[in-house]
Design a protein around this motif. Structure first.
Motif, PDB file in Angstrom:
ATOM      1  N   GLY A   1       4.395   1.904  -6.822  1.00  0.00           N
ATOM      2  CA  GLY A   1       4.915   0.673  -6.511  1.00  0.00           C
ATOM      3  C   GLY A   1       6.505   0.671  -7.121  1.00  0.00           C
TER       4      GLY A   1
ATOM      5  N   ASP B   1       7.112  -7.554  -6.858  1.00  0.00           N
ATOM      6  CA  ASP B   1       5.905  -7.095  -6.169  1.00  0.00           C
ATOM      7  C   ASP B   1       4.930  -7.836  -6.189  1.00  0.00           C
TER       8      ASP B   1
ATOM      9  N   SER C   1       1.845  -7.454  -4.467  1.00  0.00           N
ATOM     10  CA  SER C   1       0.884  -6.845  -4.203  1.00  0.00           C
ATOM     11  C   SER C   1      -0.569  -6.845  -5.027  1.00  0.00           C
TER      12      SER C   1
ATOM     13  N   ALA D   1      -3.661  -4.366   2.158  1.00  0.00           N
ATOM     14  CA  ALA D   1      -3.524  -3.397   0.669  1.00  0.00           C
ATOM     15  C   ALA D   1      -4.396  -2.278   0.857  1.00  0.00           C
TER      16      ALA D   1
ATOM     17  N   GLY E   1       2.550  -2.391   0.379  1.00  0.00           N
ATOM     18  CA  GLY E   1       2.789  -3.584  -0.561  1.00  0.00           C
ATOM     19  C   GLY E   1       2.976  -4.968   0.023  1.00  0.00           C
TER      20      GLY E   1
END
Length: 96
Positions: free
Chosen positions: A8, A32, A34, A43, A48
Motif C-alpha cells: 500500500g 489510504d 483501504s 478490497a 485500494g
C-alpha cells in the motif's frame, strides 16, 4: 508492518509520482482509506480506496468533470488493479 501495508505504501508513492508528473500540483494530499473498506468487494481484488486533495494551476477555468478526468488520466494504468476507488477534491489555486 505486514506485506499488505508495504504494498500500500509503495502504491501511494506511485500514485503521488504519477500525479506530480502529470499535474505539477501545488498541494497533494493522498490518504489510504483501504482499511475502512476491508470486506468490500473491491478490497478482494487488491485495489485500494484513496482520498485525494489536489491543487493545480492546470485546473484553472476547468469544470469539475474535466479536472477529475485529468486526475484519472494521470493514474489510468493503476485504475481497477491498484486503485479500486478514488475520491477526488480538485481545486485551482484561486479556489484555495
Amino acid at each position: 508492518m505486514n506485506s499488505v501495508d508495504n504494498g500500500g505504501h509503495g502504491r501511494i508513492e506511485r500514485i503521488r509520482a504519477a500525479l506530480q508528473a502529470a499535474l505539477a500540483p501545488l498541494e497533494l494530499v493522498l490518504d489510504d482509506d483501504s482499511a475502512k473498506h476491508a470486506g468490500h468487494a473491491g478490497a478482494a481484488s487488491g485495489g485500494g480506496h484513496y482520498n485525494l486533495r489536489i491543487v493545480s494551476a492546470q485546473f484553472e477555468g476547468l469544470k469539475l468533470v474535466t479536472r477529475h478526468r485529468l486526475v484519472y488520466d494521470s493514474v489510468h494504468d493503476m485504475m481497477h488493479k491498484e486503485i479500486h476507488a478514488l475520491a477526488i477534491t480538485a481545486l485551482a489555486p484561486s479556489e484555495v
